[in-house]
Design an enzyme around this catalytic site. Structure first.
Site, mmCIF file in Angstrom:
data_model
loop_
_atom_site.group_PDB
_atom_site.id
_atom_site.type_symbol
_atom_site.label_atom_id
_atom_site.label_comp_id
_atom_site.label_asym_id
_atom_site.label_seq_id
_atom_site.Cartn_x
_atom_site.Cartn_y
_atom_site.Cartn_z
ATOM 1 N N HIS A 84 42.573 40.717 27.729
ATOM 2 C CA HIS A 84 42.084 39.801 28.759
ATOM 3 C C HIS A 84 41.912 40.482 30.120
ATOM 4 O O HIS A 84 41.664 39.833 31.132
ATOM 5 C CB HIS A 84 43.083 38.632 28.862
ATOM 6 N N LYS A 128 40.451 42.856 33.282
ATOM 7 C CA LYS A 128 39.177 43.121 33.958
ATOM 8 C C LYS A 128 39.432 44.257 34.944
ATOM 9 O O LYS A 128 40.053 44.042 35.998
ATOM 10 C CB LYS A 128 38.644 41.905 34.725
ATOM 11 N N ASP A 170 34.620 56.685 40.303
ATOM 12 C CA ASP A 170 34.908 58.010 40.878
ATOM 13 C C ASP A 170 36.387 58.246 41.138
ATOM 14 O O ASP A 170 36.748 59.165 41.896
ATOM 15 C CB ASP A 170 34.134 58.211 42.189
ATOM 16 N N HIS A 196 39.789 28.942 38.459
ATOM 17 C CA HIS A 196 40.097 30.014 37.510
ATOM 18 C C HIS A 196 41.038 31.054 38.116
ATOM 19 O O HIS A 196 41.355 32.056 37.474
ATOM 20 C CB HIS A 196 38.788 30.682 37.063
ATOM 21 N N LYS A 218 44.227 33.133 39.312
ATOM 22 C CA LYS A 218 45.550 33.378 38.754
ATOM 23 C C LYS A 218 46.391 34.009 39.865
ATOM 24 O O LYS A 218 46.300 35.210 40.128
ATOM 25 C CB LYS A 218 45.487 34.340 37.557
ATOM 26 N N ASP A 272 57.617 32.946 48.856
ATOM 27 C CA ASP A 272 58.212 33.007 50.194
ATOM 28 C C ASP A 272 57.304 33.640 51.248
ATOM 29 O O ASP A 272 57.795 34.145 52.269
ATOM 30 C CB ASP A 272 59.547 33.773 50.151
#
Length: 396
Positions: free
Chosen positions: A145, A147, A152, A314, A316, A321
């Site tokens: 999952h 990404k 470079d 979407h 995440k 704190d």
């Protein structure tokens, strides 16, 4: 007699799938891929808009001089994905090595024809996590999952966006798409490259070494955490247990384990403020219904819970704190905890976190409260789906 045979066949199939899943998980836990990475430093820019992210990403790829390595969980078959693939092909045609990976199940729209076109242009392509035997059913659930993009060895991208027009708000179902993605510089990019190359090795059998880490001074503490379905629950529990004042959670799917649900309730009981935001619209069956019992319990214990209804949420993100933020690919659900390969970025910059916190509460202000009124208005179908979702939790 016919119905008895049918029931026996169904029972046998369910048993075989259960056995496949159980044995597959046992094997997975014994062979889980861990990539220990130490705290490092870097600089970064946060993107919450897909159009701006793609614009910068495509520009960076176009300006690459040494190497382009890209992994996306999902690559669609639309004009945004076509533009993305064309940028890669153009760069490969210039003689710059380009490697691209996608998840075998999620990126099924990268057809044989499209793969041939990539290879003809000089782009090396591979699928990650190809299901196979033994334990086919379990391996079908096991997804990469992540990404990650590394250009470079100097620029790295990591976050929640995939590739497609839905991620710039061009979806008739979801509308605006709220997500977070980081563009990073400095030594932290070396760690992202290490993870990509490990995935490339597993997919192709080819070993390579990452670009050496930058020796330029960067001001911000960062840590990259790569999980393989065996470490994430522990990481999240540490975050929750460390909270003294406030926990902010944003996730498209909220299906905590008993351990994490208990940790959140204990945080509330020690007077930690808990805020949770999930989407009003669901992009997968049963995920919203599966969340309701956990959300209801936390609401009764004192949590503030909201439904993002200005498109699809979407993101995440977890903030603790005002001093720590986790932005990555992992959802707050059983798939991310126990099945998927994920990558998360830990950031310790209080000024950055304050800006991120402000953005979070701007979304909260426009969100729909999860409360008794909403619960009473649930349809009969939603209530029935809640019962079904209990059985499906391991796959959600």
């Amino acid at each position: 007699m016919f119905y008895i045979i049918l029931l026996l066949l169904a029972a046998t199939l369910i048993f075989l799938l259960f056995l496949d899943f159980k044995l597959g998980r046992s094997r997975h836990h014994k062979q889980a891929r861990t990539i220990p990475l130490e705290e490092t430093t870097g600089s970064y820019h946060l993107y919450k808009n897909g159009s701006r992210l793609y614009e910068q990403l495509f520009r960076d790829i176009s300006e690459a001089e040494k190497q382009v390595d890209v992994y996306f969980f999902l690559i669609e078959n639309d004009y945004i994905a076509d533009n993305f693939l064309q940028v890669l092909k153009n760069k490969a045609a210039e003689g710059v090595p380009v490697r691209l990976m996608g998840d075998r199940v999620a990126s099924f729209k990268i057809t044989k024809k499209r793969r041939s076109e990539l290879e003809e242009a000089g782009v090396r392509f591979a699928f990650a996590e190809v299901p196979g035997f033994p334990y086919f059913f379990y391996r079908l659930q096991r997804r990469n999952h992540r990404k990650i993009t590394v250009i470079d060895g100097n620029i790295g991208y990591v976050g929640g966006f995939n590739v497609g027009k839905a991620y710039i708000g061009e979806s008739s179902k979801f509308g605006d798409w709220r997500d977070y993605h980081i563009r990073a510089f400095g030594p932290v990019v070396h760690q992202l490259h290490t993870i990509f190359l490990d995935d490339w090795y597993l997919a192709t059998g080819e070993q390579d070494t990452p670009f050496p880490p930058s020796d330029t001074e960067h001001p911000y503490r960062m840590r990259i955490v790569a999980t393989d379905g065996v470490e994430l629950e522990t990481e999240y529990k540490k975050m929750i247990d460390s909270a003294e004042q406030e926990i902010l959670i944003g996730t498209p799917y909220f299906i905590p384990t008993p351990t994490l649900q208990d940790a959140l309730k204990k945080a509330l009981k020690r007077n930690v403020s808990l805020h949770i935001m999930i989407p009003m619209k669901a992009d997968h069956a049963f995920v919203k219904e599966a969340a309701v019992p956990y959300l209801k319990e936390l609401k009764q214990t004192g949590a503030d819970i909201r439904f993002f209804d200005a498109g699809f949420y979407h993101s995440k993100v977890i903030m603790i704190d005002g001093q720590f933020a986790d932005i990555g690919t992992a959802n707050f659900d059983r798939r991310s905890f126990f099945l998927n390969k994920e990558v998360n970025t830990y950031v310790y910059d209080e000024a950055f976190i304050q800006d991120l916190r402000d953005v979070y509460f701007e979304d909260v202000a426009d969100a729909v409260p999860f409360d008794d009124r909403w619960l009473k208005k649930r349809s009969l179908g939603t209530r029935i789906n809640q019962k079904i979702a209990v059985l499906l939790r391991p796959f959600l």
